[in-house]
Design an enzyme around this catalytic site. Structure first.
Site, short mmCIF file in Angstrom:
data_model
loop_
_atom_site.label_atom_id
_atom_site.label_comp_id
_atom_site.label_asym_id
_atom_site.label_seq_id
_atom_site.Cartn_x
_atom_site.Cartn_y
_atom_site.Cartn_z
CD GLU A 1 8.95 0.96 10.36
OE1 GLU A 1 9.69 0.03 10.03
OE2 GLU A 1 7.93 1.29 9.70
CD GLU B 1 5.31 0.39 12.66
OE1 GLU B 1 4.13 0.58 12.99
OE2 GLU B 1 6.27 0.94 13.22
CG ASN C 1 -0.44 -0.13 2.49
OD1 ASN C 1 0.73 -0.49 2.64
ND2 ASN C 1 -1.23 0.16 3.50
#
Ligand code: ADP
Length: 477
Positions: free
Chosen positions: A455, A247, A148
């Site tokens: 991150e 994540e 994505n």
């Protein structure tokens, strides 16, 4: 400008066989990409391990300069990269261009942070002793990334790893290997040694994941993707006690209180819900709206959603592209149908769109409740679910009633409420009066089943360091 992106990635393409990359807007094949077997990935990891020592031995300034050159190379090829991103993942060109900036920002940010990996000294606990703590690169790293954000998810992992002096091998999503290969080629042009940053496309994600997670030379695995896969990778990584950054999925609440600036809330909802056709892990999965402003919000939302331009992202002005695969489309279709069956009301949309086989009409559902499947699962599509609530306590209770804890959003103009709600929301990220929160300067990440680690920001660099403590004795005169 030097070579075009297509020329640069040519060596990674094959005339027949390999892995087909499809354009989700048209179904056409864009390219065939060379894939790597488990044995080949094993050999690449060994080379990455051998190469990382020389890379780590360079001064931080040299690594910083190479990353800065990578940033410049990415921006020099901005339009080509955006076009490639749109072609393989479907997002409108304007969004793809935004993603190029976002991807480049990690190379720039970590080129700056590379020089600021400060250690510490601690007062000795006895006479003649001193303590020094240094940050050491964790070693060879491996990563698996999703489709994505096919550019940004690569740089968000590779840039801090390289800044820290690690090497990194990345398997990109099988849907979007071209963006990853383009970034790899640009890194080589920027002087980053080939063996310290490798992209290994594969159709057998499970097998490569297994190699990454169990390989004795890999010291860290970083993953962005679904919670289900993240759990499997964590289990496998236990076998060699690897560091892990995860994540994973989200189920973001987007809360609109009755004192909100309604236009701002509507603008924010459109971005937080419909960016990338709703295919983001921080997408607003549940729009919680206070009852007194519910109808006003829904009216405004439906008006805006009906105006969204749906079509191939290369056409000017398009706002909603296709879903990534037919399977993804079916899931969105089924979740929408099941919500209606379970009692939700369809305010607009609700079905496939005639722009192409993988397009879904932007949709608004009202009367959604927590017990519906659509409220507990990641929708990953252009379907906005509106839920009504009475007061602050109820909004917080509904918002936190999820196993996920990635992003959350709320709109209010009351300072006290902003403070209380920010504190009460059990999420790694809270956006107050904003609908877009990704930035390289802040720590991105989730709690609960949304993941481990952060991150971006200075914390993103620390994910690629181990602390080494040195006790120095015999210092008394
Ligand atoms: P999504 O549904 O968003 O594609 P996934 O978690 O399935 O999320 O995919 C994210 C990344 O994880 C992709 O690169 C995919 O190839 C990879 N992946 C999927 N299944 C596995 C697995 N069993 N082991 C390792 N990687 C996997």
């Amino acid at each position: 400008m030097s070579n075009t992106i297509w020329t640069m990635i040519q060596p990674a393409l094959v005339p027949s066989g390999g892995m087909e990359v499809l354009n989700p807007a048209t179904g056409e094949m864009i390219a065939r990409v060379q894939t790597y077997s488990s044995d080949e990935v094993d050999a690449i990891i060994q080379r990455a391990e051998a190469a990382r020592k020389g890379w780590a031995a360079l001064t931080a300034k040299v690594r910083s300069d190479r990353l800065r050159d990578w940033y410049n190379m990415i921006q020099q090829h901005h339009h080509e990269l955006a076009a490639l991103c749109t072609a393989e993942c479907g997002k409108p060109l304007a969004e793809a261009s935004g993603e190029v900036n976002y991807a480049a920002s990690f190379a720039e940010w970590f080129s700056e942070e590379a020089r600021r990996a400060y250690g510490e000294t601690i007062p000795g606990f006895a006479e003649g002793k001193a303590i020094m703590v240094t940050k050491e690169p964790i070693g060879t790293c491996a990563a698996i990334t999703p489709w994505n954000f096919p550019l940004a998810m690569i740089t968000r992992k590779a840039a801090p790893a390289l800044a820290a002096g690690c090497s990194i091998v990345i398997k990109p999503s099988e849907s979007t290997p071209l963006s990853a290969l383009a970034l790899e080629a640009l890194a080589v042009e920027a002087g980053i040694p080939k063996d310290v940053f490798r992209i290994v496309p594969s159709e057998d994600a499970r097998a490569i994941g297994q190699v990454f997670c169990t390989h004795p030379l890999v010291r860290k695995i970083s993953f962005t993707g679904s919670t289900a896969v993240g759990k499997k990778l964590l289990e496998q990584a236990a076998s060699t006690i690897k560091g892990a950054s995860m994540e994973l999925g989200g189920n973001a609440p987007f809360i609109v209180f009755d004192d909100a600036d309604m236009d701002a809330a509507l603008d924010g909802a459109m971005i937080a819900k419909f960016r990338n056709a709703g295919q983001t892990c921080i997408g607003a999965n549940r729009l919680l709206v206070q009852k007194s402003v519910h109808d006003e919000f829904v009216d405004g939302l439906v008006r805006r959603v009906r105006d969204l331009k749906v079509g191939n992202g290369v056409e000017p002005g398009m706002e909603i592209g296709p879903l990534i695969t037919d399977k993804a489309l079916r899931k969105v279709d089924e979740l929408t149908a099941s919500a209606i069956k379970q009692g939700a009301t369809l305010a607009c949309g609700g079905s496939r769109h005639n722009a192409g086989a993988q397009f879904f009409t932007p949709t608004v559902l009202t009367g959604v409740t927590q017990d519906m499947d659509i409220a507990s699962q990641e929708i990953f599509g252009p379907v906005a679910c509106v839920m009504a609530f009475d007061d602050e306590a109820e909004a917080i209770r509904i918002a936190n009633d999820t196993r996920y804890g990635l992003a959350s959003y709320f709109y209010t103009r009351d300072l006290g409420r902003a403070w209380r709600v920010r504190e009460a929301l059990e999420f790694g990220m809270v956006a107050i009066n904003e609908g877009l929160l990704g930035t390289e300067v802040a720590p991105f990440g989730g709690i609960k089943e949304s993941g481990l680690g952060r991150e971006g920001s200075r914390h993103g660099l620390d994910e690629y360091f181990e602390l080494k403590y040195a006790l120095i004795g015999g210092l008394s005169g």
